[in-house]
Write an enzyme that holds these catalytic residues in place. Structure first.
Site, mmCIF file in Angstrom:
data_model
loop_
_atom_site.group_PDB
_atom_site.id
_atom_site.type_symbol
_atom_site.label_atom_id
_atom_site.label_comp_id
_atom_site.label_asym_id
_atom_site.label_seq_id
_atom_site.Cartn_x
_atom_site.Cartn_y
_atom_site.Cartn_z
ATOM 1 N N CYS A 86 0.845 -1.111 0.045
ATOM 2 C CA CYS A 86 0.120 0.059 -0.016
ATOM 3 C C CYS A 86 0.818 1.406 0.138
ATOM 4 O O CYS A 86 1.451 1.543 -1.080
ATOM 5 C CB CYS A 86 -1.041 -0.224 1.201
ATOM 6 N N HIS A 203 -3.418 -5.548 1.109
ATOM 7 C CA HIS A 203 -2.575 -5.873 2.357
ATOM 8 C C HIS A 203 -2.817 -7.364 2.908
ATOM 9 O O HIS A 203 -3.465 -7.857 3.475
ATOM 10 C CB HIS A 203 -3.604 -5.084 3.657
ATOM 11 N N GLU A 205 -0.629 -8.533 4.963
ATOM 12 C CA GLU A 205 -0.228 -8.776 6.711
ATOM 13 C C GLU A 205 -1.867 -8.569 7.254
ATOM 14 O O GLU A 205 -1.849 -9.073 8.377
ATOM 15 C CB GLU A 205 0.640 -7.686 6.745
#
Lengths: 232, 90
Positions: A86, A203, A205
């Site tokens: 991002c 994302h 994660e």
């Protein structure tokens, strides 16, 4: 594998990345303040999401000149695996470690939702555990994720196979409705020519445990381990 | 970098999106102007304007420095053009 997560003033995905890598993957993981100048002992660098330096001037523009970025550039140019997520993707394009740029979303809206992306290439450190053509379910949260590259550069990265992820529908089809931010060629993630630096707007994660709504992102992060020969 | 014989200059830096770059912000502003009744508006492009006060030995040196700063930080030349206009700072 020793992961380093770069922390800028304004990063907000740093703790998600530290949790995913350190707790979920169980790897030694260190937060690296942007004022540091060394990546000694680090095997893989993650530039996390957020709003580094408030996104002032342009997203990633000022972060790109943080003291640590000299070390990140040397690490990347030496072939070390670097993942930009991002805002981290924006930082890496500003640093010219990745091609293109990320513009304001086409509809001018900040989009926070789950999307699907198609894996285009498995020959990067962060997609080696994936299969080209498979569809991942990942969250996005950004206002400036519309991928742009000048026509000749876009043609070059397509020809080189540097497009790694594209926004798609659940079956992997690329339809206009799935291109919610106006990215050229539906591009959600790219790599550099050497293929060791990868950036993506979604994302991974934030999608490493089923309780979070999905764990497809874990496979992106785990891919880095297999490249280094580490097993979870 | 400053020298004893240097003067202070004001660099006006205009950063604009390249014509090949879509500008949804400019389109939204144009929409607004049309809604207000300005039917003659054909196009709007949103950009940035920065003022940089700097010390340099000459206007040429100030120009060179402002352009270098624009290349490196103030503009992203993948998507933007820039123009620097130098004047003596008051």
């Amino acid at each position: 594998m020793n992961f380093g997560v770069i922390v800028f003033p304004g990063s907000n995905g740093d703790h998600d990345a530290l949790h995913a890598l350190g707790e979920v993957l169980g790897q030694p993981t260190r937060a690296i303040w942007h004022r540091e100048t060394s990546l000694d002992g680090i095997d893989c660098v993650v530039v996390p999401g957020g709003f580094a330096y408030g996104d002032y001037l342009r997203a990633g523009a000022i972060a790109r000149f943080s003291p640590i970025m000299g070390a990140v550039e040397r690490f990347a140019r030496a072939g070390g695996p670097v993942l930009g997520i991002c805002n981290g993707f924006q930082v890496l394009t500003e640093a010219q470690l990745l091609p293109g740029s990320l513009l304001r979303n086409a509809e001018l809206e900040f989009r926070s939702q789950w999307v699907r992306v198609r894996v285009e290439r498995a020959d990067t450190p962060f997609t080696s555990g994936l299969t080209a053509g498979e569809v991942l379910h990942l969250p996005i949260a950004h206002g400036e994720g519309s991928y742009f590259a000048a026509p000749e550069e876009l043609a070059r990265i397509e020809a080189n196979g540097q497009v790694i992820f594209r926004y798609c529908d659940p079956t992997g089809e690329i339809t206009p409705a799935t291109n919610f931010n106006g990215s050229l060629n539906h591009i959600a993630g790219v790599c550099n020519e050497r293929r060791n630096v990868v950036g993506l707007m979604p994302h991974p994660e934030r999608a490493t445990e089923a309780i979070l709504g999905g764990d497809d992102g874990r496979r992106i992060l785990e891919s880095a381990l297999s490249v280094a020969g580490v097993r979870v | 970098m400053s020298e004893s014989n240097s003067a202070t200059w004001l660099a006006h830096v205009y950063v604009t999106l390249k014509t090949v770059v879509n500008d949804p912000q400019g389109l939204a502003i144009a929409d607004g102007l049309h809604t207000m009744g300005y039917g003659g508006v054909e196009d709007v492009r949103a950009g940035k304007y920065l003022q940089v006060r700097l010390r340099a030995a000459s206007a040429e040196e100030a120009q060179r420095l402002a352009e270098e700063m624009s290349d490196r930080l103030l503009a992203n030349t993948v998507i933007e053009n820039y123009r620097c206009v130098i004047e003596p700072a008051s």
